[in-house]
Design a protein around this motif. Structure first.
Motif, mmCIF file in Angstrom:
data_model
loop_
_atom_site.group_PDB
_atom_site.id
_atom_site.type_symbol
_atom_site.label_atom_id
_atom_site.label_comp_id
_atom_site.label_asym_id
_atom_site.label_seq_id
_atom_site.Cartn_x
_atom_site.Cartn_y
_atom_site.Cartn_z
ATOM 1 N N GLU A 35 0.846 -1.194 0.000
ATOM 2 C CA GLU A 35 0.000 0.000 0.000
ATOM 3 C C GLU A 35 0.883 1.246 0.000
ATOM 4 N N MET A 36 0.253 2.376 -0.259
ATOM 5 C CA MET A 36 0.956 3.645 -0.177
ATOM 6 C C MET A 36 1.135 4.011 1.294
ATOM 7 N N VAL A 37 2.324 4.458 1.642
ATOM 8 C CA VAL A 37 2.580 4.855 3.021
ATOM 9 C C VAL A 37 3.195 6.250 3.049
ATOM 10 N N THR A 38 2.946 6.961 4.139
ATOM 11 C CA THR A 38 3.575 8.252 4.371
ATOM 12 C C THR A 38 4.641 8.074 5.442
ATOM 13 N N VAL A 39 5.843 8.521 5.141
ATOM 14 C CA VAL A 39 6.960 8.434 6.083
ATOM 15 C C VAL A 39 7.391 9.860 6.423
ATOM 16 N N PHE A 40 7.297 10.222 7.694
ATOM 17 C CA PHE A 40 7.734 11.540 8.141
ATOM 18 C C PHE A 40 9.253 11.497 8.309
ATOM 19 N N THR A 41 9.944 12.433 7.694
ATOM 20 C CA THR A 41 11.393 12.316 7.586
ATOM 21 C C THR A 41 12.131 13.497 8.224
ATOM 22 N N HIS A 42 13.384 13.227 8.545
ATOM 23 C CA HIS A 42 14.328 14.281 8.904
ATOM 24 C C HIS A 42 15.492 14.172 7.937
ATOM 25 N N HIS A 43 15.783 15.247 7.244
ATOM 26 C CA HIS A 43 16.849 15.282 6.242
ATOM 27 C C HIS A 43 18.105 15.823 6.913
ATOM 28 N N HIS A 44 19.085 14.943 7.114
ATOM 29 C CA HIS A 44 20.296 15.304 7.842
ATOM 30 C C HIS A 44 21.453 15.472 6.853
ATOM 31 N N VAL A 45 22.055 16.649 6.848
ATOM 32 C CA VAL A 45 23.126 16.958 5.894
ATOM 33 C C VAL A 45 24.448 17.043 6.636
ATOM 34 N N ARG A 46 25.427 16.234 6.188
ATOM 35 C CA ARG A 46 26.786 16.288 6.716
ATOM 36 C C ARG A 46 27.736 16.679 5.591
ATOM 37 N N ASP A 47 28.966 16.924 5.945
ATOM 38 C CA ASP A 47 29.954 17.277 4.922
ATOM 39 C C ASP A 47 30.145 16.149 3.915
ATOM 40 N N ASP A 48 30.020 14.898 4.403
ATOM 41 C CA ASP A 48 30.311 13.755 3.543
ATOM 42 C C ASP A 48 29.087 12.956 3.117
ATOM 43 N N ALA A 49 27.894 13.359 3.550
ATOM 44 C CA ALA A 49 26.705 12.563 3.210
ATOM 45 C C ALA A 49 25.432 13.341 3.501
ATOM 46 N N GLN A 50 24.357 12.921 2.833
ATOM 47 C CA GLN A 50 23.022 13.379 3.155
ATOM 48 C C GLN A 50 22.195 12.149 3.510
ATOM 49 N N LEU A 51 21.605 12.150 4.688
ATOM 50 C CA LEU A 51 20.888 10.983 5.185
ATOM 51 C C LEU A 51 19.439 11.340 5.482
ATOM 52 N N LEU A 52 18.558 10.379 5.258
ATOM 53 C CA LEU A 52 17.148 10.530 5.607
ATOM 54 C C LEU A 52 16.816 9.586 6.753
ATOM 55 N N PHE A 53 16.179 10.128 7.786
ATOM 56 C CA PHE A 53 15.676 9.334 8.895
ATOM 57 C C PHE A 53 14.155 9.421 8.859
ATOM 58 N N GLY A 54 13.489 8.288 9.045
ATOM 59 C CA GLY A 54 12.047 8.276 8.842
ATOM 60 C C GLY A 54 11.265 7.649 9.977
ATOM 61 N N PHE A 55 9.992 8.095 10.113
ATOM 62 C CA PHE A 55 9.164 7.714 11.248
ATOM 63 C C PHE A 55 7.711 7.551 10.794
ATOM 64 N N PRO A 56 6.972 6.665 11.450
ATOM 65 C CA PRO A 56 5.580 6.452 11.043
ATOM 66 C C PRO A 56 4.629 7.552 11.485
ATOM 67 N N THR A 57 5.030 8.365 12.475
ATOM 68 C CA THR A 57 4.143 9.418 12.974
ATOM 69 C C THR A 57 4.872 10.757 13.059
ATOM 70 N N LYS A 58 4.098 11.810 13.023
ATOM 71 C CA LYS A 58 4.646 13.161 13.154
ATOM 72 C C LYS A 58 5.241 13.368 14.548
ATOM 73 N N ASP A 59 4.592 12.823 15.578
ATOM 74 C CA ASP A 59 5.109 12.968 16.937
ATOM 75 C C ASP A 59 6.497 12.344 17.070
ATOM 76 N N GLU A 60 6.697 11.181 16.455
ATOM 77 C CA GLU A 60 7.997 10.517 16.547
ATOM 78 C C GLU A 60 9.064 11.338 15.825
ATOM 79 N N GLN A 61 8.679 11.935 14.703
ATOM 80 C CA GLN A 61 9.605 12.820 13.984
ATOM 81 C C GLN A 61 9.985 14.019 14.859
ATOM 82 N N ARG A 62 9.004 14.616 15.505
ATOM 83 C CA ARG A 62 9.255 15.785 16.345
ATOM 84 C C ARG A 62 10.128 15.422 17.547
ATOM 85 N N LEU A 63 9.885 14.253 18.148
ATOM 86 C CA LEU A 63 10.700 13.822 19.276
ATOM 87 C C LEU A 63 12.147 13.601 18.831
#
Length: 205
Positions: free
Chosen positions: A42-70
């Protein structure tokens, strides 16, 4: 800043999911990748945090907005980077983490991966007054953070989990088993009983 993605799960690994968004596969690191539905269901929504470092760009993802905010609140604490914050969320239910911070439950916080006493104290100092609006309304009942901790992790589970990790099982595997196991337990379930039940689920796949 990528705040969320919507697509289908291409595949799931122990530390991340790959989300197919209109033919582009995004690798998204998650506290527990197995909370998301299996490949392509199924289609899913993943709430993400886009983390940028000098050597990489990483995505961290969570099933809920609250978990993303925490997660974002956690990485504001000195000494807690994205990987440690991810470990905190994989080691404890977000509601339990919030309750432990609010109730200054250092014993609970120091059971989380990568968290020593000084970091736990810093989490409480920095975040106690910044988590209003996150989690359930009952979290801030001052009865006891131990009660919230027991709702999140049975008293014997941290010890059982360490024993299972010594046998070679990963945090992600054990978190997946715990999600299935926690609703089947008695409040006073012994450590050896927890291990036996978890192993039975692990063997069954």
């Amino acid at each position: 800043m990528i705040d969320f993605l919507r697509g289908q799960i291409a595949y799931i690994e122990t530390e991340y999911i790959v989300l197919d968004v209109q033919g582009v596969g995004y690798r998204v690191f998650c506290p527990n990748p197995y909370v998301f539905p299996a490949k392509g269901q199924e289609m899913v929504t993943v709430f993400t945090h886009h983390h940028v470092r000098d050597d990489a760009q990483l995505l961290f993802g969570f099933p809920t907005k609250d978990e993303q905010r925490l997660f974002r609140k956690l990485i504001e604490v000195s000494g807690i980077g994205p990987r440690v914050a991810l470990g905190i969320l994989s080691g404890g239910n977000p509601d339990g983490v919030i309750a432990a911070i609010h109730n200054e439950n250092i014993a609970f916080l120091t059971k989380l991966p990568g968290i020593g006493k000084k970091t736990a104290q810093r989490m409480i100092l920095d975040l106690k007054d910044k988590l209003e609006g996150l989690g359930g309304a009952t979290l801030f009942n001052p009865i006891s953070a131990d009660t919230a901790a027991e709702d999140t992790l049975a008293p014997g589970w941290p010890e059982a989990k360490e024993g299972l990790k010594a046998l070679g099982y990963t945090d992600a595997e054990l978190d997946r088993v715990w999600a299935k196991l926690k609703d089947q337990l008695h409040p006073d379930e012994a450590v050896d009983s927890l291990m036996k039940k978890a192993l039975k689920m692990l063997y069954a796949g």
